[in-house]
Write a protein that holds these residues in place. Structure first.
Motif, PDB file in Angstrom:
ATOM      1  N   HIS A  19       0.965  -1.181  -0.007  1.00  0.00           N
ATOM      2  CA  HIS A  19       0.113   0.048   0.078  1.00  0.00           C
ATOM      3  C   HIS A  19       0.839   1.330   0.045  1.00  0.00           C
ATOM      4  N   LEU A  20       1.866   1.222   0.888  1.00  0.00           N
ATOM      5  CA  LEU A  20       2.675   2.342   0.955  1.00  0.00           C
ATOM      6  C   LEU A  20       3.316   2.518  -0.422  1.00  0.00           C
ATOM      7  N   VAL A  21       4.042   1.481  -1.081  1.00  0.00           N
ATOM      8  CA  VAL A  21       4.735   1.541  -2.217  1.00  0.00           C
ATOM      9  C   VAL A  21       3.848   2.084  -3.455  1.00  0.00           C
ATOM     10  N   ALA A  22       2.477   1.613  -3.379  1.00  0.00           N
ATOM     11  CA  ALA A  22       1.754   1.889  -4.349  1.00  0.00           C
ATOM     12  C   ALA A  22       1.237   3.497  -4.364  1.00  0.00           C
ATOM     13  N   GLU A  23       1.396   4.023  -3.019  1.00  0.00           N
ATOM     14  CA  GLU A  23       1.059   5.473  -2.858  1.00  0.00           C
ATOM     15  C   GLU A  23       2.254   6.314  -3.477  1.00  0.00           C
ATOM     16  N   LYS A  24       3.375   5.969  -2.979  1.00  0.00           N
ATOM     17  CA  LYS A  24       4.736   6.456  -3.269  1.00  0.00           C
ATOM     18  C   LYS A  24       4.915   6.559  -4.753  1.00  0.00           C
ATOM     19  N   PHE A  25       4.764   5.296  -5.532  1.00  0.00           N
ATOM     20  CA  PHE A  25       4.896   5.242  -6.909  1.00  0.00           C
ATOM     21  C   PHE A  25       3.946   6.317  -7.738  1.00  0.00           C
ATOM     22  N   LEU A  26       2.889   6.276  -6.978  1.00  0.00           N
ATOM     23  CA  LEU A  26       1.640   7.298  -7.665  1.00  0.00           C
ATOM     24  C   LEU A  26       2.172   8.690  -7.566  1.00  0.00           C
ATOM     25  N   ALA A  27       2.735   9.134  -6.234  1.00  0.00           N
ATOM     26  CA  ALA A  27       3.238  10.391  -5.885  1.00  0.00           C
ATOM     27  C   ALA A  27       4.319  10.726  -6.728  1.00  0.00           C
ATOM     28  N   GLN A  28       5.514   9.841  -6.569  1.00  0.00           N
ATOM     29  CA  GLN A  28       6.757  10.380  -7.090  1.00  0.00           C
ATOM     30  C   GLN A  28       7.407   9.532  -8.194  1.00  0.00           C
ATOM     31  N   GLY A  29       6.557   8.260  -8.501  1.00  0.00           N
ATOM     32  CA  GLY A  29       7.355   7.332  -9.595  1.00  0.00           C
ATOM     33  C   GLY A  29       8.232   6.514  -9.071  1.00  0.00           C
ATOM     34  N   TYR A  30       8.107   5.258  -9.952  1.00  0.00           N
ATOM     35  CA  TYR A  30       9.162   4.022  -9.565  1.00  0.00           C
ATOM     36  C   TYR A  30      10.531   4.532  -9.318  1.00  0.00           C
ATOM     37  N   HIS A  31      11.058   5.109 -10.454  1.00  0.00           N
ATOM     38  CA  HIS A  31      12.616   5.610 -10.394  1.00  0.00           C
ATOM     39  C   HIS A  31      13.185   6.465  -9.080  1.00  0.00           C
ATOM     40  N   LYS A  32      12.178   7.443  -8.600  1.00  0.00           N
ATOM     41  CA  LYS A  32      12.368   8.229  -7.589  1.00  0.00           C
ATOM     42  C   LYS A  32      12.249   7.659  -6.094  1.00  0.00           C
ATOM     43  N   THR A  33      11.456   6.475  -6.174  1.00  0.00           N
ATOM     44  CA  THR A  33      11.075   5.853  -4.824  1.00  0.00           C
ATOM     45  C   THR A  33      12.326   4.946  -4.689  1.00  0.00           C
ATOM     46  N   THR A  34      13.028   5.163  -3.420  1.00  0.00           N
ATOM     47  CA  THR A  34      14.079   4.334  -2.860  1.00  0.00           C
ATOM     48  C   THR A  34      13.688   3.331  -1.955  1.00  0.00           C
ATOM     49  N   LEU A  35      14.422   2.217  -1.913  1.00  0.00           N
ATOM     50  CA  LEU A  35      14.016   1.036  -0.773  1.00  0.00           C
ATOM     51  C   LEU A  35      14.293   1.619   0.525  1.00  0.00           C
ATOM     52  N   ARG A  36      15.243   2.629   0.703  1.00  0.00           N
ATOM     53  CA  ARG A  36      15.393   3.457   2.190  1.00  0.00           C
ATOM     54  C   ARG A  36      14.233   4.237   2.235  1.00  0.00           C
ATOM     55  N   ASP A  37      13.624   5.059   1.400  1.00  0.00           N
ATOM     56  CA  ASP A  37      12.509   5.639   1.797  1.00  0.00           C
ATOM     57  C   ASP A  37      11.151   4.679   2.142  1.00  0.00           C
ATOM     58  N   ILE A  38      11.096   4.004   1.511  1.00  0.00           N
ATOM     59  CA  ILE A  38      10.120   2.690   1.605  1.00  0.00           C
ATOM     60  C   ILE A  38      10.163   2.284   3.372  1.00  0.00           C
ATOM     61  N   ALA A  39      11.605   1.836   3.464  1.00  0.00           N
ATOM     62  CA  ALA A  39      11.921   1.194   4.922  1.00  0.00           C
ATOM     63  C   ALA A  39      11.404   2.219   5.900  1.00  0.00           C
ATOM     64  N   ALA A  40      12.114   3.372   5.742  1.00  0.00           N
ATOM     65  CA  ALA A  40      11.705   4.452   6.754  1.00  0.00           C
ATOM     66  C   ALA A  40      10.339   4.750   6.949  1.00  0.00           C
ATOM     67  N   GLU A  41       9.462   4.974   5.760  1.00  0.00           N
ATOM     68  CA  GLU A  41       8.033   5.324   5.935  1.00  0.00           C
ATOM     69  C   GLU A  41       7.355   4.299   6.480  1.00  0.00           C
ATOM     70  N   GLY A  42       7.626   2.774   6.250  1.00  0.00           N
ATOM     71  CA  GLY A  42       7.025   1.934   6.517  1.00  0.00           C
ATOM     72  C   GLY A  42       7.165   1.396   8.037  1.00  0.00           C
ATOM     73  N   ASN A  43       8.354   2.243   8.603  1.00  0.00           N
ATOM     74  CA  ASN A  43       8.781   1.814  10.014  1.00  0.00           C
ATOM     75  C   ASN A  43       9.426   0.224  10.144  1.00  0.00           C
ATOM     76  N   ILE A  44      10.012  -0.080   9.097  1.00  0.00           N
ATOM     77  CA  ILE A  44      10.780  -1.388   9.278  1.00  0.00           C
ATOM     78  C   ILE A  44      12.307  -1.266   8.827  1.00  0.00           C
ATOM     79  N   SER A  45      13.189  -2.171   9.105  1.00  0.00           N
ATOM     80  CA  SER A  45      14.574  -2.164   8.974  1.00  0.00           C
ATOM     81  C   SER A  45      14.651  -2.292   7.282  1.00  0.00           C
ATOM     82  N   TYR A  46      15.699  -1.804   6.860  1.00  0.00           N
ATOM     83  CA  TYR A  46      15.847  -2.112   5.581  1.00  0.00           C
ATOM     84  C   TYR A  46      16.201  -3.574   5.303  1.00  0.00           C
TER      85      TYR A  46
END
Length: 226
Positions: A19-46
């Motif tokens: 869900h988080l990734v889908a929202e981020k892909f919609l907001a800023q695109g696949y290429h600009k979304t990083t794994l570290r962004d996802i981990a930080a916003e998802g509150n999980i470790s890399y």
């Protein structure tokens, strides 16, 4: 940070990330979304993120499989009671995919990337090949599954081209849909009169609204599973 394991919360955590990734892909695109962004916003470790999905492409693969299922289910619901014609179903499902790609530049990007990466493209080609064999075998009775896989590489290339080129005043959505269906159905030796029937059939639906509804529904569904 909480670490995600394969316990009772595994699927909920997985849905949360999708869900988080889908929202981020919609907001800023696949290429600009990083794994570290996802981990930080998802509150999980890399490392936990990597443990679940393996890579950024692994996340995209999961999301693509989910989107393909969503397209199919939405088309099935749309056509329930209206037709059981396999050709018309395929026409409607692919038209919906074109409208979804046209609805948002970052969805267009996600589709384009999906067709170019090995893991996600394999999911697409493998999933669609079996559908194509079911739909078009009557027009190509001498072909086997491996032959339909080769034809899917051709029709998949057509789909990718049509999705990645945006419409403008000269290349309208109606023109995109008509030309896509004409080109693709000819690959599968569908008679011209059946192609025209399919084009007329899809023209009766408001696919722009339907596409946005599918996207909204998928986001809501993923959120409900967290």
């Amino acid at each position: 940070m909480a670490r995600v394991g394969r316990g009772k919360n595994y699927e909920a955590n997985k849905s949360k990330i999708l869900h988080l990734v889908a929202e981020k892909f919609l907001a800023q695109g696949y290429h600009k979304t990083t794994l570290r962004d996802i981990a930080a916003e998802g509150n999980i470790s890399y490392s936990s993120l990597i443990n679940i999905f393996g890579s950024k492409e692994g996340i995209l693969s999961e999301l693509v499989a989910f989107v393909l299922e969503g397209q199919f289910n939405a088309t099935e619901k749309l056509l329930r009671g209206k037709t059981e014609d396999k050709i018309l179903f395929y026409a409607a499902e692919t038209t919906l995919q074109l409208y979804m790609a046209e609805s948002h530049e970052h969805i267009r990007e996600m589709y384009a990337v999906s067709y170019s990466l090995p893991e996600t493209s394999h999911i697409i080609y493998d999933t669609i090949t079996h559908k194509l064999e079911y739909i078009f075998h009557e027009h190509l009775p001498g072909l086997e599954t491996k032959d339909f896989y080769c034809l899917e590489l051709a029709s998949g290339g057509i789909m990718r081209s049509f999705m990645t080129v945006p419409c403008d005043m000269f290349f309208t959505m109606d023109m995109k849909v008509r030309t896509f269906l004409q080109t693709t159905f000819r690959v599968y030796l569908v008679p011209e009169e059946k192609i025209e029937e399919a084009i007329r059939f899809v023209s009766q639906f408001d696919f722009k609204t339907i596409a946005q509804g599918v996207i909204d529904h998928m986001l809501t569904y993923l959120e409900s599973k967290t």
